[in-house]
Structures are given as structure tokens and as C-alpha cells.
Write a protein that holds these residues in place. Sequence first.
Motif, mmCIF file in Angstrom:
data_model
loop_
_atom_site.group_PDB
_atom_site.id
_atom_site.type_symbol
_atom_site.label_atom_id
_atom_site.label_comp_id
_atom_site.label_asym_id
_atom_site.label_seq_id
_atom_site.Cartn_x
_atom_site.Cartn_y
_atom_site.Cartn_z
ATOM 1 N N ASN A 1 -28.571 10.764 74.975
ATOM 2 C CA ASN A 1 -27.605 11.784 75.331
ATOM 3 C C ASN A 1 -28.263 13.150 75.500
ATOM 4 O O ASN A 1 -28.046 13.855 76.493
ATOM 5 C CB ASN A 1 -26.537 11.819 74.231
ATOM 6 N N ASN B 1 -28.860 15.152 78.933
ATOM 7 C CA ASN B 1 -28.384 16.523 79.137
ATOM 8 C C ASN B 1 -29.524 17.419 79.610
ATOM 9 O O ASN B 1 -29.337 18.275 80.486
ATOM 10 C CB ASN B 1 -27.814 17.102 77.834
ATOM 11 N N ALA B 2 -30.715 17.221 79.002
ATOM 12 C CA ALA B 2 -31.877 18.053 79.357
ATOM 13 C C ALA B 2 -32.251 17.825 80.821
ATOM 14 O O ALA B 2 -32.505 18.782 81.562
ATOM 15 C CB ALA B 2 -33.048 17.725 78.435
ATOM 16 N N ALA C 1 -29.773 19.576 82.913
ATOM 17 C CA ALA C 1 -29.950 21.026 82.887
ATOM 18 C C ALA C 1 -31.102 21.480 83.781
ATOM 19 O O ALA C 1 -31.072 22.577 84.320
ATOM 20 C CB ALA C 1 -30.179 21.490 81.438
ATOM 21 N N GLY D 1 -30.989 27.059 79.636
ATOM 22 C CA GLY D 1 -30.559 27.403 78.267
ATOM 23 C C GLY D 1 -29.036 27.430 78.137
ATOM 24 O O GLY D 1 -28.318 27.264 79.134
ATOM 25 N N ILE D 2 -28.590 27.631 76.907
ATOM 26 C CA ILE D 2 -27.133 27.667 76.668
ATOM 27 C C ILE D 2 -26.748 29.095 76.280
ATOM 28 O O ILE D 2 -27.382 29.707 75.421
ATOM 29 C CB ILE D 2 -26.726 26.689 75.550
ATOM 30 N N VAL E 1 -20.663 23.691 71.925
ATOM 31 C CA VAL E 1 -21.171 22.507 72.639
ATOM 32 C C VAL E 1 -20.931 21.203 71.882
ATOM 33 O O VAL E 1 -20.863 20.140 72.484
ATOM 34 C CB VAL E 1 -22.675 22.642 72.995
ATOM 35 N N PHE F 1 -15.847 19.481 75.303
ATOM 36 C CA PHE F 1 -16.390 20.731 75.836
ATOM 37 C C PHE F 1 -17.480 20.389 76.854
ATOM 38 O O PHE F 1 -18.469 19.727 76.535
ATOM 39 C CB PHE F 1 -16.982 21.609 74.727
ATOM 40 N N THR G 1 -19.459 21.929 80.715
ATOM 41 C CA THR G 1 -19.548 22.925 81.793
ATOM 42 C C THR G 1 -19.811 22.216 83.121
ATOM 43 O O THR G 1 -20.019 22.848 84.146
ATOM 44 C CB THR G 1 -20.694 23.916 81.513
ATOM 45 N N LEU H 1 -17.920 14.221 80.468
ATOM 46 C CA LEU H 1 -16.656 14.153 79.718
ATOM 47 C C LEU H 1 -16.603 15.194 78.598
ATOM 48 O O LEU H 1 -15.557 15.447 78.015
ATOM 49 C CB LEU H 1 -16.497 12.764 79.078
ATOM 50 N N GLY H 2 -17.773 15.730 78.245
ATOM 51 C CA GLY H 2 -17.815 16.686 77.119
ATOM 52 C C GLY H 2 -17.762 15.985 75.787
ATOM 53 O O GLY H 2 -17.371 16.582 74.785
ATOM 54 N N LEU H 3 -18.154 14.687 75.776
ATOM 55 C CA LEU H 3 -18.090 13.948 74.508
ATOM 56 C C LEU H 3 -19.464 13.668 73.931
ATOM 57 O O LEU H 3 -19.599 13.382 72.745
ATOM 58 C CB LEU H 3 -17.367 12.611 74.718
ATOM 59 N N GLY H 4 -20.513 13.741 74.789
ATOM 60 C CA GLY H 4 -21.852 13.337 74.374
ATOM 61 C C GLY H 4 -22.309 14.006 73.091
ATOM 62 O O GLY H 4 -22.652 13.336 72.115
ATOM 63 N N LEU H 5 -22.277 15.352 73.060
ATOM 64 C CA LEU H 5 -22.792 16.061 71.878
ATOM 65 C C LEU H 5 -21.869 15.898 70.676
ATOM 66 O O LEU H 5 -22.333 15.830 69.540
ATOM 67 C CB LEU H 5 -23.003 17.542 72.203
ATOM 68 N N SER H 6 -20.574 15.813 70.954
ATOM 69 C CA SER H 6 -19.633 15.618 69.841
ATOM 70 C C SER H 6 -19.896 14.288 69.147
ATOM 71 O O SER H 6 -19.941 14.202 67.910
ATOM 72 C CB SER H 6 -18.213 15.697 70.386
ATOM 73 N N THR I 1 -33.600 25.098 76.445
ATOM 74 C CA THR I 1 -32.829 24.708 75.261
ATOM 75 C C THR I 1 -33.666 23.809 74.356
ATOM 76 O O THR I 1 -34.429 22.981 74.850
ATOM 77 C CB THR I 1 -31.575 23.927 75.705
#
Length: 643
Positions: free
Chosen positions: A539, A543-544, A547, A577-578, A586, A591, A593, A600-605, A628
Motif C-alpha cells: 500500500n 502510494n509512493a 505520488a 510530499g504531503i 491521511v 480520505f 486526494t 478509495l482513501g482506505l489504504g492508509l487507514s 514523503t
Amino acid sequence: MNLAQKFGIRGRMFFAFGVIASVTIVTSVIAWIAYERLGNSVQQIARNDITAVSLAAELAAKGGAITATAPSLVAAVSESERRRDWDALAGILRKMEALVERIYAGEAQAREHALKTRLLNAVASNLRELDAVVRQRFWFADRNRELSDRLRWAHADLLDEVDPMIDDARFNIGLGLEKTGPGGRQPGGDLKAEVAHQEALLRIKAAGNLLVGLIARAANMTDAKALQDTRHFAMEIAEPIADDFAPLKRITGTLSLRQSYNSLLGYISGENSLFELRRDELELMKKGQGLLAENRKLVQSLQDELAADVEAVNAQARGAATRSAEFLNRTKLTFAAAAVGSIVISILVVWLYVGRNLVGRITALDASMRRIARGDLKANVPSGGSDEIADMADALRTFRDTLSETQAELVQAGKLAALGQLSAGIAHELNQPLAAIRSRAHSARVLLERRRPAGARDNLMSISSLAARMASKINHLKTLARKPSSQIGIVDLGAVVAEALDILQARIKDEGVTVINRLPRGEIFVKGGAIRLEQVLLNIIGNALDAMGNVRRRALTIAATQTRDDVVIQIADTGPGIDAAIAEQVFDPFFTTKDVGEGLGLGLSISYNIIKDLGGTIKVGSDSKKGTTFLISLARAAEMAPA
Ligand code: ADP
């Protein structure tokens, strides 16, 4: 709904404060009654008792004024003095009557009223008698004066009568003596008679003088016995004188002398007797003294009565004060008990119910809420009770369970999404070996046809190894798709990182990303689950890669530092970066962007919760210039064990 639930916290608090309020109300009512009683008794003392006492004192003082004025009345020497004293006494009497009416006004005091009125009437009639005595005394004084004056006139008359007669007798004697002359004849019968006349006249004069002296003295005598004795004495003197008039029969003037003398005797006895007048006057004065003494006695007994009344009022007031004090003392105890009771009830309510029960349970519930909010879905929710807090706990439990289920579903969904991404990469990954296998198979077939089995064998072995690599990839995919076990074991960090990079190999290559992996296999071991950790790494690395899509320099650095207990894995990229404003968010579910369909904004959660489940922490450090860096901290494992 049972009774306890029906009442809830509000009902119970209402009940508790109701009990305290009731204690306060009861105490207040008792206080009210106490002060009412006290007030009444003080008022009664002030209104009735003190008034009665002061009026009684005034009445007693008036009595004193009577005792002081009555002797002055008795001693009055003129009518004006008598009238002045009498008016003063009558005034005092009227005031006393008015005071008696005021003091003994109530029906309950009818007996006292009658008694005091009787005493006052007695004092009044005594004073009237005294006044009558004084008037009589005046009459006696006048009469005494009159008789004394007349006595003096009578005396003068007597002297006027007797003195010329004595002179005549003396002349006649002288004449008689001349007639006889010296050496003459013996004095004749006339001379003797004249001498006898003169002697009788001198005795009459002397007796008259003495009698007048005695009578005049008697008129002012103060002792009845001496008066009596003086009268006897006077009579003894007067009686023999009657004989002295006998030889004077033929002398001119004897008749009027005798009348004068007899009128003197009239002052000894008879209606002009100064002795009798004085005796009666003395008796009257004695009567006056008796009346005065009686007056003092009457006033004294009135004052005694008043003193007794005052004492009774005082005793009554003292009794009322004592009773009030006793009642107050009892009330004080009741107050103290009520205060202690209220305090005890308040302490019990605050300490046992509010403190232990309510606050304790709310605190426990709060702790559970915080743990759940932090993502600890195994947090225990306190149970027990049958009030609003219990309802909240039930709701929280339902929330936690629902969240747990939802999260599991989301994890799975996230994983499937990742798998979707992966499958594209894997298809790409498999295409290459499949093409190689096809070309190797073709070569092998050609070599076999050319009877070059050794060459064909090399190709076949190469095919075999390519197939084995493909099988391993597919196996890995299968493992990742499986629901991971929740057990914690020892994981080779380098191996997990290598697996993740391997899965993403195609993307990394396609996107021209330089990977700097400072984590060799078999060197650093952590406590965790290999599959879950790999999911997190996939994940974060994914994301990296996302980005760095729009930057020129694309580098991914993976490293780890270890302390005695912990290992911190760093995954750094060179992306944009964030932004500090969203760095905190995040890890929140949903959440993102990214554009719709891309994230979906679920990966980091999900990653956050996995790391937390593994007992570690995950943080993001970001610098818009350098990109980041994600930092994952996990417990260090000392030795290698099968993953
Ligand atoms: P998603 O990838 O579906 O958006 P994530 O929870 O994985 O959901 O990521 C949330 C957000 O965090 C991303 O949308 C992105 O804005 C930000 N983010 C995550 N990793 C990085 C990174 N390496 N560089 C910049 N932003 C990142």
C-alpha cells in the motif's frame, strides 16, 4: 421497562435530592415552629409581662405616694393645706384605679382585679375617714382657741372683780386700824370681818389665777393622763373656794365675783370644758394616728400584693424563657442531626452513586470510546446497570461491533482492490516468462529435432525454472488473497520487502523508478504477520509510486534502523510530499486526494489498523521538497523462525 430503568439517572437524582430537600424542609418547619414559639413567648413577655410589671411598679409607686402624702394631710394646719393634700390623694387614687383597670383587664385576672379594687376602696375610705378627722381637728382647734380666748377674758373679768374688792377690804382694814388707833380699844368685829374678807378674796384670786394657769396649760396638753390629773387637781382647788364666798355675802360685788369665778369653773367641766375639749381632741388625734397606721398597712398590703403579682409575672416570664431555651436546645440537636443526615446523604449520593456509579461508569465508557476512536475495536465496553449510561454502553457496543464488521469488510474490499491492481502487474509479469517459455519450448523442440538433446535439456530446465517462478508468483498472490491469520510471529523484514517489491516490479520498471533497498533478507526480524505487513508495504509503496507519477527524479528508498527493542522501517519517496494541513488526515478512512476511481482513501487507514494490531505505530513525515517518508515502528524479534 423495569422500575429502575423507568426512573433512570434523573429519577434517582430527583429521589436523592428529594430526600435531602425533605430533610431541609422538615428542619425548616421545625426551625419555623421554634422561632414562632420563641417569638411568641418573647412577644408575650414584652407585651404582657413587661407592661404588667412596669404598670405594677407604677401602681406600687403611687401607693408609696399615698403613704407619703397621708401624714401631710394629717398634719395639715389650714383648710387650704388640707384641700391641697386631699386633692393630691384623690388624684393618686384615681390614677391607681385606672392602673388597676389596665393591669387586671383580662377575664383571667378577675380575681386579682376584685382583690386590688377592694384594697383600693379600703384605702380610699380610710383616707376619707382621715380627712374627716382632719376637718374635726380643725373644729377642735378653733374651739380650743375660742375657749382659750374666752378663758382669758373670764380671767380678766375675775381680776377686774376681785382686785377692787381686795383694795376695798385693804382700805376698810386700814380704816378700822386707824379707828382703834395705838393703845386704843381692841379691834372691833368689823375689822376682823374685813381681814377675813380680804383673806377670802386673796384666796379666791389665787385660786382663780391657778385655775386659769392649769386650764390654759391643759388646752395644749398632749398626754391624756396628765390632762386627767390636771383636771382633778383643778377641781380639788376649785371646790374648797366655794366656802370662801360665804363670808362675802354682804359685800357689794360678791355676786358678780361669784359669777366670774363660776364662769372660770365652766372651763373645767361642762359644755365649755377645755379639759373635755382637749380630751376629745386628743382622742381624735389618736384616731387620726390609728387611721394613718391603718392606711400604711393597707398600702403596704397592696404593695405586697403587687410584689407577689410581679414575682408571679417574673416567674411566668422565667418559665417561658426556660421552656423556650429547652425547646431551642432540643431544636439545636434536631438541626445538628438533620445537618449531619443531609451531609451523610449528600456524601453517599456523591461518593457512592455519582462518584462510583455514574462518574466511574462514564469514565470507563469514555476510556472505551477513546480506544474505539483510536481504532482498537477489541476495546472492552463496560456492561451493567440499567440506566441511561447502560443504554449508552449498549449503543457503543453495537457501534464497536458494527465498526469491526465494517472494517473487516473494508479491509477485504481494500485487499481486493489491491489485488485488482496486482493482477494487472502479475499478468504483465507472467506474460514475459510465458513468452520466454514459449520461445524456449520452441528452441527445445528445434534442438530435439536436430537431435541435440543437451541443448534441448538446457532449454527445458530454463522452462522449468521459469514455470517455477511463475508458480511462486501465483502462490504468493493466493496467499495474499487469503484472509490473514491474526497470530503474531517472527517475520524477516528483508524478505517481506523483497516480496512486495517483487509484486510491484512491473510498475516500478514501467514508471522508471529507482529503488534503493537497504534491507537485505535474513538480517532484521520483527514481531508481526508476514502477509499483513506485506499488505501495508504494498500500500505504502503503491502510494509512493502514485505520488512520483509527475516528478522527474523518481527514487524509492527503503531502510530500517533498530534499537534494542524496536525496528523502524523508513519508506521514502521523492514525490511532492504531503501538505502539513492534511498530514494528520491521511490515516482517516476514506480520505483521498486522488480522482474518483483511482483511490478509495482506505489504504492508509487499513494499514494504520494493521500496524496497530501488530503492536506497532505508523507515522508520516513529509517535506514538500524532499518527498514523503513513512515510518513504521515494530517490536524487534531476536531470532529467526519460520514465517
Ligand atoms: P488512496 O491511495 O486510495 O487515496 P490512501 O489511504 O492510501 O488512499 O492514501 C490517502 C492519501 O494520502 C492519498 O490520497 C494521498 O493524498 C496521500 N498520500 C499517501 N501516500 C502519499 C505519498 N507517498 N506522497 C504523497 N501523498 C501521499
